[in-house]
Write a protein that holds these residues in place. Structure first.
Motif: not given
Length: 113
Positions: A38-49
């Motif tokens: 199974s898996l889940y995700d999370v935001p890792k890198t943001w740039g310019d919103g």
């Protein structure tokens, strides 16, 4: 290629049955050794919103009745996943009421897209 295709492609190299959800087996039809992930995700890198990269956390359950085969598959899976850029994040060693008379290794990996 999406994350499921990536995981499935790597797991196919092991020649062990695998599933992306816990299957329901008929009586006496459960394989002696198999994998469920199974898996889940999370935001890792943001740039310019905007979201630039995602971190996926993949939990791989190795389930089997023979501890030696479970341990050997764990070693093989660890090596294989690392060869395909999955980062090892730890393992839990269990034999519990969820899987009576079975050994279970619950391995976590991270992958970035």
């Amino acid at each position: 290629m999406n994350i499921f295709e990536k995981i499935d492609g790597v797991l196919k190299m092991l020649n062990v049955q695998f599933y992306d959800t816990m299957p329901t087996f008929g009586e006496n039809n459960e394989p002696p050794l198999y994998i469920v992930y199974s898996l889940y995700d999370v935001p890792k890198t943001w740039g310019d919103g905007r979201l630039i990269s995602i971190e996926y956390v993949i939990t791989v359950n190795i389930i089997g009745t023979n501890i030696r085969k479970v341990d050997n598959l764990q070693i093989e899976l660890l090596e294989l996943f690392q060869n395909y850029d999955f980062a090892y994040a730890g393992c839990s060693y269990q034999m519990d009421s969820d899987c009576p008379k079975q050994y279970r290794r619950i391995m976590d990996f991270k992958y970035y897209l």
